[in-house]
Design a protein around this motif. Structure first.
Motif, PDB file in Angstrom:
ATOM      1  N   ILE A 123       1.047  -1.317   0.378  1.00 58.91           N
ATOM      2  CA  ILE A 123       0.083  -0.066   0.529  1.00 58.91           C
ATOM      3  C   ILE A 123       1.002   1.870   0.079  1.00 58.91           C
ATOM      4  O   ILE A 123       0.702   2.077  -0.447  1.00 58.91           O
ATOM      5  CB  ILE A 123      -1.054  -0.131   1.331  1.00 58.91           C
ATOM      6  CG1 ILE A 123      -1.769   0.831   0.667  1.00 58.91           C
ATOM      7  CG2 ILE A 123      -0.764   0.158   2.361  1.00 58.91           C
ATOM      8  CD1 ILE A 123      -3.091   1.119   1.919  1.00 58.91           C
ATOM      9  N   LEU A 124       1.906   1.616   0.547  1.00 63.29           N
ATOM     10  CA  LEU A 124       2.773   1.991   0.618  1.00 63.29           C
ATOM     11  C   LEU A 124       3.212   1.839  -0.403  1.00 63.29           C
ATOM     12  O   LEU A 124       3.085   4.030  -1.213  1.00 63.29           O
ATOM     13  CB  LEU A 124       4.271   1.822   1.588  1.00 63.29           C
ATOM     14  CG  LEU A 124       4.913   3.624   1.938  1.00 63.29           C
ATOM     15  CD1 LEU A 124       4.370   4.910   2.381  1.00 63.29           C
ATOM     16  CD2 LEU A 124       6.497   3.249   2.553  1.00 63.29           C
ATOM     17  N   TYR A 127       1.480   4.339  -3.038  1.00 65.85           N
ATOM     18  CA  TYR A 127       0.968   5.571  -2.776  1.00 65.85           C
ATOM     19  C   TYR A 127       1.750   6.542  -2.987  1.00 65.85           C
ATOM     20  O   TYR A 127       1.614   7.412  -3.810  1.00 65.85           O
ATOM     21  CB  TYR A 127       1.119   5.593  -1.120  1.00 65.85           C
ATOM     22  CG  TYR A 127      -0.280   6.869  -0.339  1.00 65.85           C
ATOM     23  CD1 TYR A 127      -1.571   6.994  -0.392  1.00 65.85           C
ATOM     24  CD2 TYR A 127       0.951   8.054  -0.077  1.00 65.85           C
ATOM     25  CE1 TYR A 127      -1.905   8.037   0.437  1.00 65.85           C
ATOM     26  CE2 TYR A 127       0.821   9.094  -0.428  1.00 65.85           C
ATOM     27  CZ  TYR A 127      -1.221   9.066   0.257  1.00 65.85           C
ATOM     28  OH  TYR A 127      -1.325  10.300   0.641  1.00 65.85           O
ATOM     29  N   GLY A 130       1.345   6.046  -6.630  1.00 66.86           N
ATOM     30  CA  GLY A 130      -0.091   7.072  -7.404  1.00 66.86           C
ATOM     31  C   GLY A 130       0.498   8.565  -7.346  1.00 66.86           C
ATOM     32  O   GLY A 130      -0.701   9.230  -8.472  1.00 66.86           O
ATOM     33  N   PHE A 131       0.783   8.881  -6.101  1.00 66.24           N
ATOM     34  CA  PHE A 131       1.135  11.063  -6.004  1.00 66.24           C
ATOM     35  C   PHE A 131       2.470  10.809  -6.222  1.00 66.24           C
ATOM     36  O   PHE A 131       2.567  12.042  -5.854  1.00 66.24           O
ATOM     37  CB  PHE A 131       0.013  10.852  -4.345  1.00 66.24           C
ATOM     38  CG  PHE A 131      -0.950  10.554  -4.049  1.00 66.24           C
ATOM     39  CD1 PHE A 131      -1.885  11.130  -4.749  1.00 66.24           C
ATOM     40  CD2 PHE A 131      -1.229   9.729  -3.360  1.00 66.24           C
ATOM     41  CE1 PHE A 131      -3.436  11.148  -4.881  1.00 66.24           C
ATOM     42  CE2 PHE A 131      -2.575   9.590  -3.237  1.00 66.24           C
ATOM     43  CZ  PHE A 131      -3.621   9.609  -3.590  1.00 66.24           C
ATOM     44  N   GLY A 149      -1.657   2.552 -10.440  1.00 72.62           N
ATOM     45  CA  GLY A 149      -1.414   1.933  -9.409  1.00 72.62           C
ATOM     46  C   GLY A 149      -1.037   0.179  -9.630  1.00 72.62           C
ATOM     47  O   GLY A 149      -0.656  -0.333  -8.929  1.00 72.62           O
ATOM     48  N   ILE A 223      -7.000   3.966  -3.563  1.00 72.43           N
ATOM     49  CA  ILE A 223      -6.767   4.769  -2.983  1.00 72.43           C
ATOM     50  C   ILE A 223      -5.567   6.015  -3.513  1.00 72.43           C
ATOM     51  O   ILE A 223      -6.343   7.693  -2.699  1.00 72.43           O
ATOM     52  CB  ILE A 223      -5.345   5.022  -1.070  1.00 72.43           C
ATOM     53  CG1 ILE A 223      -4.060   3.785  -2.419  1.00 72.43           C
ATOM     54  CG2 ILE A 223      -5.786   3.395  -0.953  1.00 72.43           C
ATOM     55  CD1 ILE A 223      -2.640   3.914  -1.567  1.00 72.43           C
ATOM     56  N   LEU A 224      -6.143   5.718  -4.947  1.00 68.29           N
ATOM     57  CA  LEU A 224      -5.371   6.716  -5.942  1.00 68.29           C
ATOM     58  C   LEU A 224      -6.806   6.813  -6.636  1.00 68.29           C
ATOM     59  O   LEU A 224      -6.763   8.321  -7.256  1.00 68.29           O
ATOM     60  CB  LEU A 224      -4.998   6.287  -6.814  1.00 68.29           C
ATOM     61  CG  LEU A 224      -3.565   5.661  -6.252  1.00 68.29           C
ATOM     62  CD1 LEU A 224      -2.735   4.446  -7.167  1.00 68.29           C
ATOM     63  CD2 LEU A 224      -2.587   6.421  -5.524  1.00 68.29           C
TER      64      LEU A 224
END
Length: 281
Positions: A123-124, A127, A130-131, A149, A223-224
């Protein structure tokens, strides 16, 4: 001869009796355990609230089409990432097992890559990718959240699967390579036609395990922002404070992961049979 045949018939009859007895015991114990758990659940003080909040048939029926459309995105992303991981991970594993001195820098990079990506939570990575990449000012299709993703997932699972491949390559006995060279194959041909096929066949069960995990982790792209199954369920649940849409999403994931799990069991049973082990049904 007659005595030996009678003994064989007696052994087979005894084996069938043990099998029937085992089936009956398994069925009774399953009914007792699952029935007891069901009784505990439905007699809990808050069962009525839980049933209405998590198991509402009306909400399930209304939300399921939307969740199913979101799940289709999960399936497409899973298939694309899986193909990328299968190819890229084999390349990383081959780099790691090579002993050529000139390839030491590449081998070092491959080692650092697998160590780092296996040590960071998926997940990290999703993240950060994605950002982080959009912050570089990248435009076009590579700035799409679904692509980003998928790229994050591919980075992580390539590292996992590369180590699975490497274990398979290391498990092939050196005599196989020597035999291939002895019949006139080059190093590259020996690797391609002798060592890699044996290695891949040996690691099929752990590969399937990794892909079951990948199929579930596809939900992390939510999360994206992409509206995949989990994200759609989250939106629907937030609209009326009922969590039944999450149950719909869970059932869709199970519809894929359970058959994959059974395939893994089948492959592992075949591997044990090839090694001469007794398989427990």
């Amino acid at each position: 001869m007659t005595t030996a045949s009678a003994r064989r018939v007696a052994r087979e009859a005894a084996r069938r009796r043990r099998a029937r007895r085992g089936t009956v015991v398994a069925a009774v114990s399953t009914v007792v355990v699952l029935g007891g758990l069901a009784l505990l659940l439905v007699n809990a003080p808050g069962w009525d609230d839980v049933r209405e909040t998590f198991f509402s048939w009306d909400v399930f029926r209304e939300s399921f089409p939307d969740v199913l459309r979101g799940f289709w995105l999960d399936v497409k992303l899973f298939v694309v990432v899986e193909v990328i991981v299968l190819v890229a991970a084999l390349g990383v594993a081959l780099v790691r097992v090579t002993g050529a001195p000139a390839l030491f820098p590449v081998r070092l990079l491959a080692t650092v890559y697998t160590d780092v990506l296996r040590g960071v939570p998926v997940i990290l990575v999703v993240y950060l990718v994605g950002f982080g990449i959009p912050a570089l000012g990248v435009r076009g299709w590579f700035a799409d959240p679904v692509v980003l993703g998928g790229f994050g997932l591919a980075l992580c699972y390539t590292a996992y699967v590369a180590e699975v491949y490497r274990a398979g390559l290391d498990s092939v006995h050196p005599s196989q390579r020597s035999a291939a060279l002895a019949v006139g194959l080059t190093e590259r041909q020996a690797m391609r036609f002798v060592i890699v096929p044996q290695a891949v066949r040996r690691v099929v069960p752990p590969l399937l395990n990794d892909f079951i995990s990948l199929q579930k982790d596809v939900a992390l792209v939510s999360i994206l922002g992409p509206q995949e199954a989990f994200r759609v369920a989250q939106i629907n649940a937030a609209s009326d404070f009922n969590y039944t849409p999450f149950l719909a999403a869970a059932l869709l994931y199970l519809a894929v992961t359970v058959p994959l799990a059974r395939i893994v069991d089948h492959q592992q049973a075949r591997a044990r049979r090839r090694q001469g082990h007794t398989v427990t049904p």
